[in-house]
Every structure is written in C-alpha cells, then in structure tokens.
Write an enzyme that holds these catalytic residues in place. Sequence first.
Site, PDB file in Angstrom:
ATOM      1  N   LEU A 148       0.864  -1.272   0.070  1.00 22.41           N
ATOM      2  CA  LEU A 148      -0.283  -0.184   0.019  1.00 22.41           C
ATOM      3  C   LEU A 148       0.892   1.340  -0.033  1.00 22.41           C
ATOM      4  CD1 LEU A 148      -2.618  -0.960   2.626  1.00 22.41           C
ATOM      5  CD2 LEU A 148      -3.000  -0.422   0.296  1.00 22.41           C
ATOM      6  N   ASP A 149       0.426   2.393  -0.596  1.00 16.38           N
ATOM      7  CA  ASP A 149       1.005   3.252  -0.526  1.00 16.38           C
ATOM      8  C   ASP A 149       1.408   4.008   0.839  1.00 16.38           C
ATOM      9  OD1 ASP A 149       1.588   3.613  -3.307  1.00 16.38           O
ATOM     10  OD2 ASP A 149      -0.393   4.625  -3.958  1.00 16.38           O
TER      11      ASP A 149
END
EC number: 5.4.99.25
Length: 300
Positions: free
Chosen positions: A40-41
């Site tokens: 995930l960013d």
Amino acid sequence: MGGPNGILLVDKPGGITSHDVVARARRALDTRKIGHAGTLDPMATGLLILGVGPATRLLTYIVGLDKDYSATIRLGVSTDSDDADGEVTGRAEASAVAALSREQLDAAMAQLTGRISQVPSRVSAIKVNGRRAYDLVREGVEVDLAAREVTVSSFLLRAARPADEGCLDLDVAVACSSGTYVRAIARDLGAALGVGAHLTSLRRTRIGEFAVEDAVAVDAIGAEGLMAPAQAALRVLPEALADPDQARALRQGKRVADLGGAFSGPRAAAIAPDGALIGVIERRGAEVKSIMNMPEEPHP
C-alpha cells in the site's frame, strides 16, 4: 521447535510504507522470513497481508485476489502522482465543478466500471527496464506506462460534499481486480468530467476472503495474531482431506489417486488428518500431486 509460521493480517496506518510494516513485524516476531501479498502507498491505510516463515509460500495464491477499497476523490485539482502526495498540475474553475450534476457523475463512473483499459499512475511500483516507475519519476525521467486491462466490478458513490477552493469530494467504494490502481480511477474520472481529480484518501478493506476487520494494528503485531497456514489456505482454495497414507505420499512428492474427485477446480489445499496444511495440490489427470508443500509441523 520451529520459528513463527502463518499469515498475518495488519491494518496499516497512514504515513508509513508497507516495508516499514514488514520491518516492524520482523522485529516483533524475531524472524527475517516475512513477505507480503501486495503493498500500500504511504498515504493509504488498511489491509496488508504478510506471510511469516514457511507460510510465505501461500502468498502466491493470495496476491492475485480481488480487492475492495474505500476512497475519497477530490474533483477540481490534478496532481502529478494522482494523489494528495503529489504536486498540483492543474486546477479547474470552481464554477465548472459546481456545475457538475449527479447524472454526469453517474455516467462518468459507469464508464470506469467493468472491464476497462487503464494506464497506471506514473509513480506506481511497476518496473520499467528493471527500475520502479516512481524512482524514475523522482529522477526526472519521463515515464510512459502501457495501458493494461483491469476489472472494476463495482464503483459506487457513497457521498459528495464541497471541499476547499471550490472542489468537490466524492466518497466512493471500489471493488476491483488485482493490479487496478484506484489513483488512476480518480485521475480518469476527473479527466472524463473535464475538471481533473486526485485521490485524497484510500483504505483497503478486503483482499479475497480476508477482511481488515480481522487485522491487527501495527503496534499489536505478535505471534498470537498469526493465522494458521491451513486456515489461511482454506480461505483461498477448496479443501481436500487426505488420509495418513495419502498425506505421507503427497509430502514425498508422489502422485495420489482417489483424492482428485474430492474438490472442484484445478487446485486445492490438502489437509492432513491432524488438520495441518500439507500443501497445495493440482490435478494431474485422475491423480493429484503437490505443487507446493509445507514443512511437516512438529508434534508436542
């Protein structure tokens, strides 16, 4: 005794990378052998699936599962990263945003639903000539990523509300195939509406049959939170029960007859009489054979 072994569901907070979570898990569980089923960013929150010990072998069967997200898309401002971490590249007139109707929103969202062709964000982790796209962009290299086919099975508007500087925030829910970029959906929605857009929040709530409600916080990572390999495998694959002789043969890499009719589909999770995961089996004609074996769990 062996080291930790299982699947760990973590609720990643914003502001740290997925690799930061892996590093914390390695310290908490005192093992280096930890992998993940998709990152995930830093700005994103939600479900991160880690494989610990031998259970890292299961990540292959998890990484391609469909995913659910809740997100907020800001109409009226574009950024170079398609999210709030990037630099602003364009602003629409407040009057143009205010003039948007619900019918226009629904029509544009419908165009981005189903099997679509999507160009990933320039700052994605996709490799270009062996290097991550986001690293090239940071160095000022122009990155041109090819479009790819993805499936957005559901793109729903939950709420719309005015935002700063004449923008409009849309709270949305997205269900999509693996490899879909929600940031790119936000970018393309803004382009379709003629006002630009970017993602201001993103939360992953589901990967396959794994839900964020079952995840632990980063600060609560521990061995007690590990999901047993058999339990995790049965969320991904159908079950095939083996008797003691079959379990022994499968662990030795031999083909086994009479087990192939016990499950539907090409593959299954083979479960030993004691409930442990033998591995993943695949049909070979009328027989089955292990294509991934787990080490036999020690008995007390």
